[in-house]
Design a protein around this motif. Structure first.
Motif, PDB file in Angstrom:
ATOM      1  N   GLN A   1       0.922  -0.771  -0.253  1.00  0.00           N
ATOM      2  CA  GLN A   1      -0.519  -0.219   0.304  1.00  0.00           C
ATOM      3  C   GLN A   1       0.482   1.070  -0.206  1.00  0.00           C
ATOM      4  O   GLN A   1       2.452   1.111   0.285  1.00  0.00           O
ATOM      5  CB  GLN A   1      -0.995   0.239   1.499  1.00  0.00           C
ATOM      6  N   LYS A   2       0.124   2.264   0.035  1.00  0.00           N
ATOM      7  CA  LYS A   2       1.227   3.402  -0.278  1.00  0.00           C
ATOM      8  C   LYS A   2       0.847   5.008   0.616  1.00  0.00           C
ATOM      9  O   LYS A   2       1.394   6.155   0.741  1.00  0.00           O
ATOM     10  CB  LYS A   2       0.722   4.001  -2.595  1.00  0.00           C
ATOM     11  N   GLU A   3       0.058   4.331   1.709  1.00  0.00           N
ATOM     12  CA  GLU A   3      -0.025   4.979   2.922  1.00  0.00           C
ATOM     13  C   GLU A   3       0.759   4.779   4.143  1.00  0.00           C
ATOM     14  O   GLU A   3       0.671   6.662   4.887  1.00  0.00           O
ATOM     15  CB  GLU A   3      -2.015   4.811   3.330  1.00  0.00           C
ATOM     16  N   VAL A   4       0.967   4.493   4.304  1.00  0.00           N
ATOM     17  CA  VAL A   4       1.724   4.265   5.313  1.00  0.00           C
ATOM     18  C   VAL A   4       3.658   3.261   5.395  1.00  0.00           C
ATOM     19  O   VAL A   4       3.022   2.266   4.973  1.00  0.00           O
ATOM     20  CB  VAL A   4       1.683   3.122   7.106  1.00  0.00           C
ATOM     21  N   VAL A   5       4.552   3.987   5.243  1.00  0.00           N
ATOM     22  CA  VAL A   5       6.086   3.350   5.795  1.00  0.00           C
ATOM     23  C   VAL A   5       6.069   3.226   6.873  1.00  0.00           C
ATOM     24  O   VAL A   5       6.026   4.024   7.701  1.00  0.00           O
ATOM     25  CB  VAL A   5       6.625   4.124   5.293  1.00  0.00           C
ATOM     26  N   VAL A   6       6.369   1.977   6.735  1.00  0.00           N
ATOM     27  CA  VAL A   6       7.255   1.292   8.474  1.00  0.00           C
ATOM     28  C   VAL A   6       8.417   1.484   8.649  1.00  0.00           C
ATOM     29  O   VAL A   6       9.331   0.988   7.254  1.00  0.00           O
ATOM     30  CB  VAL A   6       6.379  -0.488   8.536  1.00  0.00           C
ATOM     31  N   LYS A   7       9.151   1.920   9.323  1.00  0.00           N
ATOM     32  CA  LYS A   7      10.391   1.670   9.668  1.00  0.00           C
ATOM     33  C   LYS A   7      11.209   0.570  10.701  1.00  0.00           C
ATOM     34  O   LYS A   7      10.047   1.103  11.499  1.00  0.00           O
ATOM     35  CB  LYS A   7      10.979   3.652   9.832  1.00  0.00           C
ATOM     36  N   PRO A   8      11.218   0.114   9.941  1.00  0.00           N
ATOM     37  CA  PRO A   8      12.097  -1.049  11.701  1.00  0.00           C
ATOM     38  C   PRO A   8      12.440  -0.792  12.211  1.00  0.00           C
ATOM     39  O   PRO A   8      14.234   0.115  11.478  1.00  0.00           O
ATOM     40  CB  PRO A   8      12.922  -2.309  10.710  1.00  0.00           C
ATOM     41  N   VAL A   9      13.163  -0.770  13.105  1.00  0.00           N
ATOM     42  CA  VAL A   9      14.434  -0.287  14.976  1.00  0.00           C
ATOM     43  C   VAL A   9      14.586  -0.987  15.680  1.00  0.00           C
ATOM     44  O   VAL A   9      13.583  -1.289  16.156  1.00  0.00           O
ATOM     45  CB  VAL A   9      13.643   1.228  15.673  1.00  0.00           C
ATOM     46  N   VAL A  10      15.543  -2.124  15.440  1.00  0.00           N
ATOM     47  CA  VAL A  10      15.383  -3.092  16.289  1.00  0.00           C
ATOM     48  C   VAL A  10      16.838  -3.276  17.002  1.00  0.00           C
ATOM     49  O   VAL A  10      17.566  -1.915  17.354  1.00  0.00           O
ATOM     50  CB  VAL A  10      16.368  -4.442  15.140  1.00  0.00           C
ATOM     51  N   GLN A  11      16.223  -3.737  18.779  1.00  0.00           N
ATOM     52  CA  GLN A  11      16.906  -3.181  19.841  1.00  0.00           C
ATOM     53  C   GLN A  11      17.181  -4.678  20.156  1.00  0.00           C
ATOM     54  O   GLN A  11      16.896  -5.847  19.736  1.00  0.00           O
ATOM     55  CB  GLN A  11      15.678  -3.204  20.836  1.00  0.00           C
ATOM     56  N   GLY A  12      17.932  -4.465  21.127  1.00  0.00           N
ATOM     57  CA  GLY A  12      18.507  -6.270  21.955  1.00  0.00           C
ATOM     58  C   GLY A  12      17.866  -6.483  22.213  1.00  0.00           C
ATOM     59  O   GLY A  12      17.920  -8.888  22.005  1.00  0.00           O
ATOM     60  N   ASN A  13      16.971  -6.863  22.535  1.00  0.00           N
ATOM     61  CA  ASN A  13      15.038  -7.969  22.951  1.00  0.00           C
ATOM     62  C   ASN A  13      14.887  -6.888  24.131  1.00  0.00           C
ATOM     63  O   ASN A  13      14.318  -5.557  23.909  1.00  0.00           O
ATOM     64  CB  ASN A  13      16.120  -9.103  24.000  1.00  0.00           C
ATOM     65  N   TYR A  14      13.260  -7.772  24.534  1.00  0.00           N
ATOM     66  CA  TYR A  14      12.811  -7.407  24.674  1.00  0.00           C
ATOM     67  C   TYR A  14      12.538  -6.179  25.803  1.00  0.00           C
ATOM     68  O   TYR A  14      11.925  -5.122  26.257  1.00  0.00           O
ATOM     69  CB  TYR A  14      11.251  -8.113  25.285  1.00  0.00           C
TER      70      TYR A  14
END
Length: 441
Positions: free
Chosen positions: A72-85
């Motif tokens: 879709q063209k409405e939203v772009v999710v940018k992943p931000v990875v952390q070490g763990n929960y």
């Protein structure tokens, strides 16, 4: 006379300037109105999604984020990875304090929700036609509620299973019938442990480090964290002491079991898995989500056991995601579109097939791809079988003080070899004090 002409000229110039200014203002007003009538930019809303997943789990999350972004063209999710929960939660706490928060985060805290730090999702859910609450597994959806409001969305379910090395079991003559109780599993572990004097070359079993595996075993013996009225902490009851001391004895005295502890992020977890994959341990207790990292040509899965005279009752819990209240309305709506995609029947089935975590939608089980996968991969059914009789996760009324006390106690027992009655009584005193404080005693 020269002076009068000069004044008149100046007045004429001033009049011209004022007329020009009025004309320009009229043009500016017209331009402003025209701009207001133009539809807003169609550029997608960009949001950050924070999550603490590594290995194949992280790879699969990134794959599904990419799939959503291209769908879709409405939203772009940018992943931000952390070490763990845990690291995700700590960084989120700092972000909330600064006011600069992500729009979506794979983390949940009911006490934070009650303080207004997370946005209630009911209105956002109502606007998403594909988000059918009736289709969600009830226990998973309920875990995201407080005060009759939905604050968190279940992204996937998890429970702790037994994973074992098939060839090592066969060589020792051990079958799944032998590991249906913890007493039986301990006897099987003795058979499969290989020692060279005091040096252990192969451990019969490796529980996963932390209080969670110990809590599962306690619940499967009939123990409870709190009394039914919620006023008394029960973690020093006989069920707790007997269970924890059994594990202490197996690890430190019998040396038929072992744990990995510490390290960065999920390091201890992957070291445990490696031991079983490299024939340094016959099996381990791990997450249903480990299935994406395991080779089932070599390993097999089984439900957690109970104890003699007790039915197994390990926890099955939802991994929840939320939207920080400080995110803008536009960002919150965008985050909900991402959640709706991830929890759709097709995507939750995809996640389950590729990771081993439990799908959150009932209709996922009817997805043709999932049905075909389950036929070829029987281990994928074990989390679902266990979840049917599993215990609900403990919701800490103190905002984490009781579970913190249990973490400390588990380390003292599993790492330092301190007696179960000692560490649990200490933990009970701390936990009861915190519970009394919350209840205004």
């Amino acid at each position: 006379m020269r002076k009068s002409k000069s004044i008149l000229a100046s007045l004429l110039v001033l009049s011209f300037i004022l007329l020009s200014a009025c004309g320009n203002k009229g043009e500016a007003d017209s331009a402003s109105k025209a701009t207001a009538d133009v539809p807003k930019s169609s550029a997608p809303v960009e949001i950050e999604f924070w999550y603490g997943l590594g290995g194949k789990l992280g790879d699969n999350m990134k794959r599904l984020i990419d799939k959503f972004n291209s769908s879709q063209k409405e939203v772009v999710v940018k992943p931000v990875v952390q070490g763990n929960y845990d690291e995700t939660k700590k960084k989120l706490q700092a972000a909330m304090a600064s006011g600069k928060v992500p729009a979506a985060v794979l983390s949940a805290d009911i006490s934070w929700a009650k303080k207004g730090l997370f946005a209630p999702l009911d209105d956002l859910i109502a606007k998403e036609d594909s988000f059918d609450t009736e289709d969600f597994i009830p226990t998973f959806l309920e875990q995201g509620k407080t005060d009759n409001k939905q604050y968190f969305v279940p992204m996937y379910g998890t429970t702790q299973l037994l994973y074992y090395n098939k060839s090592m079991f066969e060589k020792a003559g051990v079958t799944t019938e032998d590991i249906k109780t913890w007493e039986g599993l301990a006897e099987a572990a003795k058979k499969m442990t290989v020692k060279n004097g005091d040096n252990v070359k192969v451990y019969g079993w490796e529980p996963m480090w932390g209080y969670e595996n110990l809590l599962d075993a306690v619940l499967s013996k009939g123990g409870k964290v709190l009394s039914d009225d919620g006023k008394t902490v029960l973690i020093d009851s006989p069920e707790w002491i007997q269970t924890w001391d059994s594990f202490r004895k197996w690890i430190h005295e019998d040396k038929i079991m072992s744990i990995h502890s510490g390290g960065q992020g999920w390091e201890y977890w992957y070291k445990t898995i490696d031991d079983v994959m490299q024939d340094r341990a016959a099996g381990y207790t791990g997450s249903s989500g480990d299935q994406g990292d395991l080779d089932f040509n070599k390993l097999a899965a089984a439900p957690q056991p109970g104890w003699n005279g007790h039915e197994p009752a390990p926890v099955a819990s939802a991994i929840l995601a939320g939207i920080p209240a400080a995110a803008s309305p536009e960002q919150q709506a965008a985050a909900m579109k991402w959640f709706a995609f991830f929890t759709s029947a097709q995507t939750t089935a995809d996640w389950s097939m590729n990771t081993g975590y439990i799908a959150v939608r009932k209709s996922a089980m009817e997805e043709p791809a999932f049905k075909a996968f389950a036929e070829k991969n029987p281990q994928s059914k074990q989390p679902l079988l266990q979840a049917q009789t599993a215990s609900a996760p403990f919701i800490d009324p103190t905002g984490g003080k009781i579970t913190d006390a249990l973490k400390i106690a588990a380390d003292k027992l599993e790492i330092q070899n301190l007696p179960a009655d000692q560490v649990l009584k200490e933990a009970k005193e701390t936990a009861q004090r915190e519970l009394d404080r919350v209840q205004g005693k």
